[in-house]
Design a protein around this motif. Sequence first.
Motif, PDB file in Angstrom:
ATOM      1  N   GLN A 147      19.260   6.842  -4.189  1.00 25.77           N
ATOM      2  CA  GLN A 147      18.513   6.561  -2.957  1.00 25.77           C
ATOM      3  C   GLN A 147      17.113   7.150  -3.025  1.00 25.77           C
ATOM      4  O   GLN A 147      16.139   6.515  -2.627  1.00 25.77           O
ATOM      5  CB  GLN A 147      19.264   7.140  -1.756  1.00 25.77           C
ATOM      6  CG  GLN A 147      20.614   6.514  -1.478  1.00 25.77           C
ATOM      7  CD  GLN A 147      21.380   7.304  -0.436  1.00 25.77           C
ATOM      8  OE1 GLN A 147      22.058   8.285  -0.749  1.00 25.77           O
ATOM      9  NE2 GLN A 147      21.264   6.892   0.804  1.00 25.77           N
ATOM     10  N   LEU A 148      17.024   8.370  -3.534  1.00 27.26           N
ATOM     11  CA  LEU A 148      15.731   9.022  -3.658  1.00 27.26           C
ATOM     12  C   LEU A 148      14.816   8.226  -4.577  1.00 27.26           C
ATOM     13  O   LEU A 148      13.645   7.982  -4.265  1.00 27.26           O
ATOM     14  CB  LEU A 148      15.912  10.443  -4.182  1.00 27.26           C
ATOM     15  CG  LEU A 148      14.631  11.233  -4.469  1.00 27.26           C
ATOM     16  CD1 LEU A 148      13.802  11.408  -3.208  1.00 27.26           C
ATOM     17  CD2 LEU A 148      14.961  12.594  -5.085  1.00 27.26           C
ATOM     18  N   ALA A 149      15.338   7.818  -5.729  1.00 24.69           N
ATOM     19  CA  ALA A 149      14.530   7.059  -6.678  1.00 24.69           C
ATOM     20  C   ALA A 149      14.035   5.753  -6.066  1.00 24.69           C
ATOM     21  O   ALA A 149      12.880   5.352  -6.267  1.00 24.69           O
ATOM     22  CB  ALA A 149      15.339   6.772  -7.945  1.00 24.69           C
ATOM     23  N   ALA A 150      14.899   5.089  -5.285  1.00 21.49           N
ATOM     24  CA  ALA A 150      14.501   3.820  -4.660  1.00 21.49           C
ATOM     25  C   ALA A 150      13.349   4.028  -3.672  1.00 21.49           C
ATOM     26  O   ALA A 150      12.402   3.234  -3.625  1.00 21.49           O
ATOM     27  CB  ALA A 150      15.699   3.191  -3.956  1.00 21.49           C
ATOM     28  N   LEU A 151      13.418   5.110  -2.910  1.00 21.58           N
ATOM     29  CA  LEU A 151      12.352   5.394  -1.941  1.00 21.58           C
ATOM     30  C   LEU A 151      11.056   5.759  -2.655  1.00 21.58           C
ATOM     31  O   LEU A 151       9.968   5.315  -2.266  1.00 21.58           O
ATOM     32  CB  LEU A 151      12.784   6.517  -1.003  1.00 21.58           C
ATOM     33  CG  LEU A 151      13.924   6.205  -0.040  1.00 21.58           C
ATOM     34  CD1 LEU A 151      14.290   7.440   0.767  1.00 21.58           C
ATOM     35  CD2 LEU A 151      13.552   5.056   0.898  1.00 21.58           C
ATOM     36  N   LEU A 152      11.160   6.577  -3.688  1.00 18.65           N
ATOM     37  CA  LEU A 152       9.967   6.943  -4.455  1.00 18.65           C
ATOM     38  C   LEU A 152       9.329   5.699  -5.077  1.00 18.65           C
ATOM     39  O   LEU A 152       8.104   5.552  -5.087  1.00 18.65           O
ATOM     40  CB  LEU A 152      10.330   7.943  -5.547  1.00 18.65           C
ATOM     41  CG  LEU A 152      10.770   9.340  -5.088  1.00 18.65           C
ATOM     42  CD1 LEU A 152      11.275  10.152  -6.279  1.00 18.65           C
ATOM     43  CD2 LEU A 152       9.638  10.079  -4.386  1.00 18.65           C
ATOM     44  N   ARG A 153      10.171   4.802  -5.583  1.00 18.01           N
ATOM     45  CA  ARG A 153       9.656   3.582  -6.213  1.00 18.01           C
ATOM     46  C   ARG A 153       8.851   2.758  -5.202  1.00 18.01           C
ATOM     47  O   ARG A 153       7.765   2.249  -5.512  1.00 18.01           O
ATOM     48  CB  ARG A 153      10.820   2.774  -6.776  1.00 18.01           C
ATOM     49  CG  ARG A 153      10.395   1.510  -7.519  1.00 18.01           C
ATOM     50  CD  ARG A 153      11.571   0.854  -8.202  1.00 18.01           C
ATOM     51  NE  ARG A 153      12.026   1.642  -9.349  1.00 18.01           N
ATOM     52  CZ  ARG A 153      13.192   2.290  -9.402  1.00 18.01           C
ATOM     53  NH1 ARG A 153      14.013   2.242  -8.356  1.00 18.01           N
ATOM     54  NH2 ARG A 153      13.525   2.975 -10.474  1.00 18.01           N
ATOM     55  N   GLU A 203       7.354   3.810  -2.453  1.00 15.91           N
ATOM     56  CA  GLU A 203       6.117   4.500  -2.097  1.00 15.91           C
ATOM     57  C   GLU A 203       5.073   4.362  -3.206  1.00 15.91           C
ATOM     58  O   GLU A 203       3.887   4.143  -2.941  1.00 15.91           O
ATOM     59  CB  GLU A 203       6.410   5.992  -1.833  1.00 15.91           C
ATOM     60  CG  GLU A 203       7.293   6.272  -0.629  1.00 15.91           C
ATOM     61  CD  GLU A 203       6.609   5.967   0.693  1.00 15.91           C
ATOM     62  OE1 GLU A 203       5.359   6.081   0.762  1.00 15.91           O
ATOM     63  OE2 GLU A 203       7.323   5.621   1.655  1.00 15.91           O
ATOM     64  N   LEU A 204       5.509   4.496  -4.442  1.00 19.46           N
ATOM     65  CA  LEU A 204       4.581   4.432  -5.566  1.00 19.46           C
ATOM     66  C   LEU A 204       4.034   3.019  -5.789  1.00 19.46           C
ATOM     67  O   LEU A 204       2.883   2.842  -6.187  1.00 19.46           O
ATOM     68  CB  LEU A 204       5.269   4.935  -6.834  1.00 19.46           C
ATOM     69  CG  LEU A 204       5.502   6.454  -6.870  1.00 19.46           C
ATOM     70  CD1 LEU A 204       6.466   6.831  -7.984  1.00 19.46           C
ATOM     71  CD2 LEU A 204       4.179   7.202  -7.033  1.00 19.46           C
ATOM     72  N   VAL A 210       8.669  20.905  -3.504  1.00 20.51           N
ATOM     73  CA  VAL A 210       9.176  19.809  -2.672  1.00 20.51           C
ATOM     74  C   VAL A 210       9.895  20.362  -1.443  1.00 20.51           C
ATOM     75  O   VAL A 210       9.399  20.246  -0.328  1.00 20.51           O
ATOM     76  CB  VAL A 210      10.112  18.886  -3.477  1.00 20.51           C
ATOM     77  CG1 VAL A 210      10.604  17.726  -2.594  1.00 20.51           C
ATOM     78  CG2 VAL A 210       9.392  18.330  -4.698  1.00 20.51           C
ATOM     79  N   VAL A 211      11.071  20.949  -1.641  1.00 23.07           N
ATOM     80  CA  VAL A 211      11.859  21.438  -0.499  1.00 23.07           C
ATOM     81  C   VAL A 211      12.512  22.771  -0.846  1.00 23.07           C
ATOM     82  O   VAL A 211      12.611  23.161  -2.014  1.00 23.07           O
ATOM     83  CB  VAL A 211      12.973  20.442  -0.088  1.00 23.07           C
ATOM     84  CG1 VAL A 211      12.390  19.149   0.430  1.00 23.07           C
ATOM     85  CG2 VAL A 211      13.930  20.183  -1.253  1.00 23.07           C
ATOM     86  N   GLN A 251       3.430  13.134  -5.941  1.00 22.62           N
ATOM     87  CA  GLN A 251       3.535  14.175  -4.923  1.00 22.62           C
ATOM     88  C   GLN A 251       3.494  13.568  -3.524  1.00 22.62           C
ATOM     89  O   GLN A 251       4.254  13.950  -2.635  1.00 22.62           O
ATOM     90  CB  GLN A 251       2.414  15.197  -5.093  1.00 22.62           C
ATOM     91  CG  GLN A 251       2.489  16.362  -4.123  1.00 22.62           C
ATOM     92  CD  GLN A 251       1.452  17.438  -4.416  1.00 22.62           C
ATOM     93  OE1 GLN A 251       0.597  17.271  -5.298  1.00 22.62           O
ATOM     94  NE2 GLN A 251       1.517  18.541  -3.705  1.00 22.62           N
ATOM     95  N   ARG A 252       2.589  12.602  -3.312  1.00 23.86           N
ATOM     96  CA  ARG A 252       2.522  11.941  -2.002  1.00 23.86           C
ATOM     97  C   ARG A 252       3.800  11.166  -1.707  1.00 23.86           C
ATOM     98  O   ARG A 252       4.244  11.114  -0.556  1.00 23.86           O
ATOM     99  CB  ARG A 252       1.308  11.010  -1.945  1.00 23.86           C
ATOM    100  CG  ARG A 252      -0.023  11.747  -1.876  1.00 23.86           C
ATOM    101  CD  ARG A 252      -1.181  10.815  -1.578  1.00 23.86           C
ATOM    102  NE  ARG A 252      -1.445   9.868  -2.667  1.00 23.86           N
ATOM    103  CZ  ARG A 252      -2.243  10.140  -3.701  1.00 23.86           C
ATOM    104  NH1 ARG A 252      -2.847  11.319  -3.802  1.00 23.86           N
ATOM    105  NH2 ARG A 252      -2.446   9.232  -4.648  1.00 23.86           N
ATOM    106  N   ALA A 253       4.409  10.601  -2.734  1.00 25.00           N
ATOM    107  CA  ALA A 253       5.662   9.871  -2.541  1.00 25.00           C
ATOM    108  C   ALA A 253       6.778  10.818  -2.105  1.00 25.00           C
ATOM    109  O   ALA A 253       7.556  10.513  -1.191  1.00 25.00           O
ATOM    110  CB  ALA A 253       6.045   9.143  -3.831  1.00 25.00           C
TER     111      ALA A 253
END
Length: 295
Positions: free
Chosen positions: A57-63, A65-66, A122-123, A260-262
């Motif tokens: 899920q994280l990778a999909a969201l980053l993709r 955004e990028l 990040v967190v 980083q922005r993603a």
Amino acid sequence: MMRVAYLGMAILLMVLTTGCAGQGERSAPISQTVSAAAPPETETIKLVLMSGAFQSQLAALLREELEEEGYALAAYFAEDILEPNKLVDEGKADANFFQHEAYFNQFVSDHNLKQLVRGFYVVSLPGGLYSRAYPSLAQLPDGATVSIPVDATNNGRALLLLQKAGLLQLKPGVEVSQLGLKDIVSNPRGFKFKEVTQPSLPQTLEQSDAGFLFAGSAVQLGYELQRDALALEADAELPYKSIVAVRRDLAGSPKIRALQRAFASEAVKALYKLHYDDAVQFLDERGGVDKRKNP
């Protein structure tokens, strides 16, 4: 022995550790993660994650955004805890996300890595003590067995939580990432400690009176961190902040700034909130709590 120790040190995730990887996440050589139709190398970001948790899920969201910034994300899901840092150091990947800062520092030192640097924070995700049998630390019986991480950088986290609860006394002046059983000065309740690797902590909890869990493992077991932990780390200054590590020559580059922005996007923030609720703290560039992202 070194391999076993590092298996226990992992973060992620932090997070990582943060469900299981989907079939599309199975590991493949990093060189095979970009198709022939992919954008040029300068517009592709090769990111190594660990299989598991909500990493797909994280990778999909980053993709997503990028893509808005003109970059393609080539995500590689490693299954060997030693891979991510070595892949970046060897120039086979641009960045990785799976570890906290204390683990990163120890790994870089132990393996004499020269081309791997911290890219950005990040967190911060709190570890905690949990129990299947007892609703509070005060109800643990004398001689209770407590499972804790075996590796050096995480070993002392459970011990520090027990000291804060007044159940142990530790040698003063020792950094938490250096604390170990040898530093117990007083154990009036006669607790016994079972040291196990990080992947074994969830299973070991079933045979222990209480045990330490990383945030991701606790969520996978169905715990709500703030509600269910017997004790939860609360100090954002502890050296367990999750980071993205990058190739030295890419540090501060446009593609890493875009990454980083993603990670700082509202979509990624919402994903972490979904899994960790108010226990997650988003960090600024200096590793401090970002008040803008922690309402």
